[in-house]
Design a protein around this motif. Sequence first.
Motif, mmCIF file in Angstrom:
data_model
loop_
_atom_site.group_PDB
_atom_site.id
_atom_site.type_symbol
_atom_site.label_atom_id
_atom_site.label_comp_id
_atom_site.label_asym_id
_atom_site.label_seq_id
_atom_site.Cartn_x
_atom_site.Cartn_y
_atom_site.Cartn_z
ATOM 1 N N TRP A 197 0.516 -0.981 0.180
ATOM 2 C CA TRP A 197 -0.582 -0.294 -0.213
ATOM 3 C C TRP A 197 0.860 1.215 -0.316
ATOM 4 O O TRP A 197 0.437 2.264 -0.253
ATOM 5 C CB TRP A 197 -0.769 -0.051 1.046
ATOM 6 C CG TRP A 197 -0.798 -0.444 2.915
ATOM 7 C CD1 TRP A 197 -0.619 -1.780 3.334
ATOM 8 C CD2 TRP A 197 0.006 1.052 3.307
ATOM 9 N NE1 TRP A 197 0.075 -0.491 4.845
ATOM 10 C CE2 TRP A 197 0.560 0.944 4.516
ATOM 11 C CE3 TRP A 197 0.041 2.693 3.080
ATOM 12 C CZ2 TRP A 197 0.454 2.154 5.523
ATOM 13 C CZ3 TRP A 197 0.228 2.748 4.081
ATOM 14 C CH2 TRP A 197 1.414 2.797 5.314
ATOM 15 N N ILE A 313 -6.353 -7.017 2.047
ATOM 16 C CA ILE A 313 -7.115 -6.161 2.984
ATOM 17 C C ILE A 313 -6.510 -4.264 2.651
ATOM 18 O O ILE A 313 -7.078 -4.311 2.087
ATOM 19 C CB ILE A 313 -7.119 -6.979 4.221
ATOM 20 C CG1 ILE A 313 -7.419 -8.139 4.207
ATOM 21 C CG2 ILE A 313 -7.844 -5.793 4.954
ATOM 22 C CD1 ILE A 313 -8.180 -8.386 6.283
ATOM 23 N N ILE A 314 -5.214 -4.445 2.868
ATOM 24 C CA ILE A 314 -5.017 -2.914 2.762
ATOM 25 C C ILE A 314 -4.737 -2.409 1.447
ATOM 26 O O ILE A 314 -5.591 -1.430 0.668
ATOM 27 C CB ILE A 314 -3.187 -2.591 3.433
ATOM 28 C CG1 ILE A 314 -3.296 -3.588 4.798
ATOM 29 C CG2 ILE A 314 -3.442 -0.886 3.983
ATOM 30 C CD1 ILE A 314 -2.603 -3.218 6.025
ATOM 31 N N THR A 317 -8.112 -2.214 -0.291
ATOM 32 C CA THR A 317 -8.731 -1.121 0.847
ATOM 33 C C THR A 317 -8.228 0.253 -0.001
ATOM 34 O O THR A 317 -8.777 1.395 -0.275
ATOM 35 C CB THR A 317 -8.145 -0.753 2.117
ATOM 36 O OG1 THR A 317 -8.240 -1.983 2.727
ATOM 37 C CG2 THR A 317 -9.125 0.212 3.382
ATOM 38 N N VAL A 318 -7.039 0.436 -0.273
ATOM 39 C CA VAL A 318 -5.891 1.916 -0.573
ATOM 40 C C VAL A 318 -6.812 1.579 -2.083
ATOM 41 O O VAL A 318 -7.090 3.512 -2.351
ATOM 42 C CB VAL A 318 -4.728 1.565 -0.665
ATOM 43 C CG1 VAL A 318 -3.889 2.179 -1.176
ATOM 44 C CG2 VAL A 318 -4.317 1.693 0.976
ATOM 45 N N PHE A 319 -6.835 1.171 -2.746
ATOM 46 C CA PHE A 319 -7.692 1.206 -3.910
ATOM 47 C C PHE A 319 -8.900 0.955 -4.122
ATOM 48 O O PHE A 319 -9.653 0.800 -5.314
ATOM 49 C CB PHE A 319 -6.505 0.379 -4.988
ATOM 50 C CG PHE A 319 -4.717 0.733 -5.502
ATOM 51 C CD1 PHE A 319 -5.372 1.002 -6.189
ATOM 52 C CD2 PHE A 319 -4.431 0.102 -4.986
ATOM 53 C CE1 PHE A 319 -3.823 1.376 -6.331
ATOM 54 C CE2 PHE A 319 -2.834 -0.073 -4.877
ATOM 55 C CZ PHE A 319 -3.077 1.453 -5.894
ATOM 56 N N THR A 328 -13.745 -9.677 3.734
ATOM 57 C CA THR A 328 -13.044 -9.492 4.911
ATOM 58 C C THR A 328 -12.924 -8.674 6.246
ATOM 59 O O THR A 328 -13.748 -8.441 7.686
ATOM 60 C CB THR A 328 -11.474 -10.414 5.234
ATOM 61 O OG1 THR A 328 -11.474 -11.455 3.493
ATOM 62 C CG2 THR A 328 -11.530 -11.424 6.534
ATOM 63 N N TYR A 329 -12.395 -7.849 5.966
ATOM 64 C CA TYR A 329 -12.150 -6.433 6.657
ATOM 65 C C TYR A 329 -13.881 -5.942 7.072
ATOM 66 O O TYR A 329 -14.167 -5.131 7.832
ATOM 67 C CB TYR A 329 -11.759 -4.947 6.040
ATOM 68 C CG TYR A 329 -11.673 -3.983 6.468
ATOM 69 C CD1 TYR A 329 -10.749 -3.999 7.803
ATOM 70 C CD2 TYR A 329 -11.997 -3.128 5.592
ATOM 71 C CE1 TYR A 329 -11.322 -3.083 8.501
ATOM 72 C CE2 TYR A 329 -12.062 -1.602 6.476
ATOM 73 C CZ TYR A 329 -11.093 -1.735 8.118
ATOM 74 O OH TYR A 329 -11.384 -0.724 8.853
#
Lengths: 378, 447
Positions: A197, A313-314, A317-319, A328-329
């Motif tokens: 990320w 996950i991250i 999230t960022v994209f 999941t998050y």
Amino acid sequence: MGSVAEEITHKVIKKGAASSSALARVLKYSGVRLLSLFVTVVIGIYLTIMIANMGGYVDKMMKAEIQERITMQIARSPAFKQMDPATKTQLTQEKIASEIERLNLDQPLMIRSVGFLKNALTLNLGRAQNMTSDSGSRSVKAIILERIPYTLLLMGTANLFLFFVTVFLALGLSRKYGSFWDKLVIALSPTSTAPPWIYGIFLILIFAAVLKILPFGGVIDAPVPQDFMGRALSVLRHLILPASSLILSSFFLSIYNWRTFFLIYSSEDYVDMAKAKGLPSRDIERKYILRPTLPTIITSFALILIAMWTGAIITETVFNWPGLGRVTYKAIGLYDTPVIVGTTIIYAYLLAVTVFLLDFVYALVDPRVKIGGSGAQK
Amino acid sequence: MKNLRNIFREIVRYPSAIFGSIVVLILIVAAVVVIVKVPYNEAINQWRGGEQVWGKNPRNVPPIWYNWFREEKLVESLDMKEGDEGVTVLQEVTEGGTPIKTITFDFDFEYDNFPQDLVLYFTSTFEAKKPFVSIKLITPDQREIKVGSFAIGATHTYPLLQDTALRKRLRGVVPNIGLFINPDFEEQIPVQGPYQLVIEAITFEPDSTIEAEFVMHGQVFGWAGTDHLRRDLTLPLMWGIPIALAFGLIAALGTSVLTMIIAAIGTWYGGIVDGIIQRITEINLVLPFLSILIMIGTFYSRSIWVILGATVALSIFTGGIKSYRAIFMQVKESTYIEAARAYGARDWRIIFQYLIPRIIPLLIPGLVSSVPAFVFLEASLALLGIGDPVLPTWGKTINEAYANAALYRGWYYWILEPLVLLMVTGLGFAMLGFALDRIFNPRLRGI
């Protein structure tokens, strides 16, 4: 799962010693191995279930949340304005009780957790407690299946590219080690400590915010293009940045590791011996360097294949990439145990099957390894 | 001692190791300085303070050094009160016997754009009759602009931008532009040069006093800029150093030392103990690491120490334990261990005094190399919004910047500063770790 094991067992037998003692050994080993892997998965999943409920702590939060939501709902609703307070209280209590029953919260966690476990192990993923899929279904299977293509697209592109490109580049570098490119890779390898990320944000900054040539995130333009080519191109454009950030974040370290690995194997005595014999370097590479490193390469490839199913996950999230990681998050944020367990069990099974099969693959590619012999019990 | 000197000599041979050591050293010194200068409680109080603490800063502006790279200079923030340089105070008494206090704020305006906001803060003491102030601005081309006149209470805040009468007088232009604009041009260009803001305060009681403070919110502020709550980003950037170091170092140390001890115990006793450790490692492989941390953060506690503990606990039984086990297997067969066993040394003595010390050199590179992963993990969790709720950290700054669409709105400094610090920290430890690995790991030497 058993049939696959048998199939491979057959192959192993064909290749290896055909005596009945070998068959017995392989079968015994497979049985013990399968059982231990199964127990591992069961304990792992059960732990995940317990953590997803924080040992009953989440139940209390959910109950309090239901109580508040329904009380507020009835207090606010104009339909119940005229109702006398006693009936209203009774109605509220009934609604709360039925909601608690719907979520099975009236049963103790111990009993529910066993139910969760049984459903998970039989891949009966059941219904989500709070989440719905984009198409409106509450089935965990629908929620997960909806996101799997996106995760596979992103992770598949990044991981397969990483694997093949880095292995080939590393092989090339190990041949001329000490060269400029080799030194460059060594110098750049610490950059891989940063997670994807971080590179993602840098890439968004450069290509989306400043140059404005690629989108900030998401999977497809809005409005969605009508024709197939337009849609494919749009998805591709959205894929570039997240995939590049996943690739960038482990590119140099991956080359470095493979290169070092190949170098260690090419400094073995038998390689020197082959060189002294005057064998062509292609043959040396194929027969003396790649052959013994094959088990590691296969393991790495297998792990990459299953890692594709987990999502990031991250990075997602960022994209704003609608993959499994986002699900999941989101599920964690909504205390949705069935969804959390659903995403975990898929990975756990894939991992267990892969670990099991790898033992047999080792035996196939490496004549030194014997199934159930001392070699396999590393 | 000689050993240490040899190691040092080896380190000097690697330029990346020198860079890494310098970065790590600077970070450690900076962390100590920050903790001493801004104590923990004060940092948290400041960071969580509202307009009281940060009200005099501009909102969402880049740092001062932006101007170094720009042709057109951005307005720097200004905060002047009595006693500061450029503030002159004149006490007079009119013929009628009314005291007049004239406060003049002299400031240079050599910029090519306009300030974000202009605010005057008054404080006064009086018994019954409120003091009266009238404010005017004298521009470098000697125009006199009447800003406003009004009576003030004990405390009075006068935001010039919200004064509609002033705006009308400036022909409808917003005061932060209208006061500085050059009327000779069509486009909005400020008049550059020395400005004077003159406040004439009349008090009506003998003991009545009045004080004024002039704040010009510029377009750049401080060494790090400000965020959407006017907070100076220097604070989280600075306090991020000790937090990142503490989290990274403690997690790395805890994980590697515990992993090593458990691997040593498993190898030494073998049999069931070893089997259990191996099974736990396999189970841990199935558990979703990041999901569990997120669950703990969401359901249980967002405290950085709880997350730290969970991180260490989950990181012990991973691939590392297998590589330590392989090494211990070799060491276990050494003759000196056999000798120790022969003279009847206890198990614990052999584990802690003979087995573990032998592989400590191998532990150090791994420990240093694993620091960045934990530093980034803390930032990653903060990015997902489950960072520690009170501490100002790098990850939280990125999280807030991201939540406020900083990249989309062009507030690049907000996201880039913590990101660059994270990268530098990560690279510093990683480079040092890589070099140490080559020094301590003879198999890699020369490769």
